[in-house]
Scaffold this motif. Structure first.
Motif, PDB file in Angstrom:
ATOM      1  N   VAL A  16       0.857  -1.185   0.000  1.00 16.90           N
ATOM      2  CA  VAL A  16       0.000   0.000   0.000  1.00 16.90           C
ATOM      3  C   VAL A  16       0.898   1.242   0.000  1.00 16.90           C
ATOM      4  O   VAL A  16       1.719   1.426   0.906  1.00 16.90           O
ATOM      5  N   VAL A  17       0.772   2.081  -1.018  1.00 18.72           N
ATOM      6  CA  VAL A  17       1.636   3.254  -1.132  1.00 18.72           C
ATOM      7  C   VAL A  17       0.925   4.543  -0.756  1.00 18.72           C
ATOM      8  O   VAL A  17       1.573   5.563  -0.505  1.00 18.72           O
TER       9      VAL A  17
ATOM     10  N   ALA B  71      -7.445   3.585  -1.344  1.00 18.68           N
ATOM     11  CA  ALA B  71      -6.146   3.006  -1.008  1.00 18.68           C
ATOM     12  C   ALA B  71      -5.498   2.536  -2.299  1.00 18.68           C
ATOM     13  O   ALA B  71      -6.165   1.916  -3.146  1.00 18.68           O
ATOM     14  N   THR B  72      -4.222   2.838  -2.471  1.00 13.51           N
ATOM     15  CA  THR B  72      -3.509   2.482  -3.696  1.00 13.51           C
ATOM     16  C   THR B  72      -2.405   1.476  -3.380  1.00 13.51           C
ATOM     17  O   THR B  72      -1.596   1.692  -2.472  1.00 13.51           O
ATOM     18  N   VAL B  73      -2.398   0.373  -4.130  1.00  9.67           N
ATOM     19  CA  VAL B  73      -1.426  -0.709  -3.952  1.00  9.67           C
ATOM     20  C   VAL B  73      -0.552  -0.782  -5.194  1.00  9.67           C
ATOM     21  O   VAL B  73      -1.059  -0.833  -6.320  1.00  9.67           O
TER      22      VAL B  73
ATOM     23  N   ALA C 213      -0.725   2.984   4.750  1.00 11.26           N
ATOM     24  CA  ALA C 213       0.400   2.935   3.813  1.00 11.26           C
ATOM     25  C   ALA C 213       1.520   2.105   4.423  1.00 11.26           C
ATOM     26  O   ALA C 213       1.784   2.154   5.632  1.00 11.26           O
ATOM     27  N   GLY C 214       2.196   1.322   3.569  1.00  8.68           N
ATOM     28  CA  GLY C 214       3.294   0.485   4.002  1.00  8.68           C
ATOM     29  C   GLY C 214       2.925  -0.962   4.193  1.00  8.68           C
ATOM     30  O   GLY C 214       3.803  -1.827   4.238  1.00  8.68           O
ATOM     31  N   ALA C 215       1.630  -1.266   4.311  1.00  6.91           N
ATOM     32  CA  ALA C 215       1.206  -2.647   4.503  1.00  6.91           C
ATOM     33  C   ALA C 215       1.460  -3.471   3.241  1.00  6.91           C
ATOM     34  O   ALA C 215       1.235  -2.999   2.123  1.00  6.91           O
ATOM     35  N   ASP C 216       1.952  -4.688   3.427  1.00  7.07           N
ATOM     36  CA  ASP C 216       2.165  -5.626   2.329  1.00  7.07           C
ATOM     37  C   ASP C 216       0.905  -6.477   2.219  1.00  7.07           C
ATOM     38  O   ASP C 216       0.551  -7.201   3.163  1.00  7.07           O
TER      39      ASP C 216
END
Length: 348
Positions: free
Chosen positions: A230-231, A252-254, A306-309
């Motif tokens: 998630v960026v 949310a953008t991945v 943001a930052g979640a894989d």
């Protein structure tokens, strides 16, 4: 069960962890709840839909006393002068996939293997009984030692009145709706969903941690839309109606680690639309689920960061909602998104 209903929450539906803890504690002193197929009920058996509505994240902060659903059911019995034979969940996605099991144990009533959503949905007037043309009233709300009965109202008015009550009830309340004769359930409920949620959870847990995308798709019966980090997450007020605030909106953008492409998810209470590099690829009424890549635990809309894989899944909607007569009720435009529904192949 908790894993299955959290997947069916499509990013919403409330705190399944606390609900599962309540059920687990209850099962230490009581035998399991009786899950009854619709076909096993007498035709004239009266079934009451039950669950929890409101700001479900508050559920883990303002914990239930334990008698809220019982109080709502008793109010419906008193108002209708009817004896209730069984319970059914208002929605199988999220905590309402579990709390009716807790209520069935408490009231010593069977729980019907069905629900009124087949997933999680944000509004009472979107329930299958409303879509089938049946009313929700009388409806009972119970919380903080008080019980309110909405005796007569349209489905939209029941939703509007219940929301206005919740702010003074501490954010959430137990809900019981008008009794439904068992013979009518196949036409106004989604049948077999509780057992299906249990089976889905068993399959999802069986694949273990860090599964490959193909294994994840096979276990859940869906397809993987993206695997990556998630960026960006943005949140904004939702569109209101008649001067009232609406549900919060966001996206949310991945970034897919395989291709570098961007997968954007539009969300309200649930994930509603997925776009691959700007092109829509999946939407409600299909279920969109975001999972932690390592643990495969679903990540709700209100906690994605943001930052979640993550892995992003599309799961098929119940056939009740893909019927052309009902599809517009949960299509993207029903949520103010100008896009045609994009469903998994074979579910249209």
């Amino acid at each position: 069960m908790e894993r299955g209903v959290s997947l069916l929450g499509s990013g919403g539906g409330g705190d399944t962890v606390t609900a599962a803890a309540l059920l687990r504690e209850q099962l230490t002193t009581q035998p399991g709840a009786v899950l009854t197929p619709v076909s096993d009920l007498p035709a004239d058996a009266l079934v009451v839909p039950v669950g929890v509505m409101g700001a479900t994240p508050v559920f883990s902060e303002k914990l239930p006393v334990g008698n809220e659903i019982r109080a709502a059911v008793r109010a419906i019995e008193h108002w209708t002068r009817a004896s209730i034979d069984a319970l059914v969940s208002i929605e199988v996605g999220g905590l309402n996939g579990i709390m009716p099991l807790v209520a069935a144990l408490d009231l010593e009533l069977p729980l019907v293997d069905a629900d009124l959503c087949g997933r999680a949905l944000p509004r009472l007037d979107q329930f299958s009984v409303a879509a089938a043309g049946n009313g929700l009233a009388p409806a009972a709300l119970a919380s903080s030692g008080q019980t309110l009965v909405i005796a007569e109202a349209s489905s939209v008015e029941v939703e509007r009145t219940a929301r206005s009550v919740l702010s003074s009830a501490g954010g959430w309340a137990a809900l019981a709706l008008a009794p439904i004769p068992a013979r009518e359930l196949p036409e106004c409920a989604i049948v077999g969903t509780v057992g299906a949620a249990l089976a889905l959870g068993e399959r999802a847990l069986a694949i273990g941690e860090c599964p490959e995308g193909d294994a994840l798709a096979a276990a859940t019966g869906g397809r993987v839309l993206g695997l990556g980090r998630v960026v960006e997450v943005s949140r904004r007020p939702g569109p209101g109606e008649h001067g009232r605030a609406g549900f919060g909106r966001g996206s949310a953008t991945v970034r897919d680690h395989r291709t570098g492409s961007l997968l954007r998810l539009e969300m309200e209470n649930e994930y509603l639309l997925a776009m691959h590099d700007g092109d829509p690829v999946a939407s409600t009424p299909d279920l969109l689920a975001v999972l932690d890549r390592r643990t495969c635990v679903p990540i709700p809309c209100d906690t994605i960061r943001a930052g979640a894989d993550v892995a992003v899944l599309q799961l098929p909607a119940p056939g009740f909602w893909t019927d052309p007569r009902r599809l517009p009720l949960l299509a993207p435009r029903a949520f103010g998104i100008d896009c045609d529904p994009i469903l998994l192949e074979g579910t249209r």
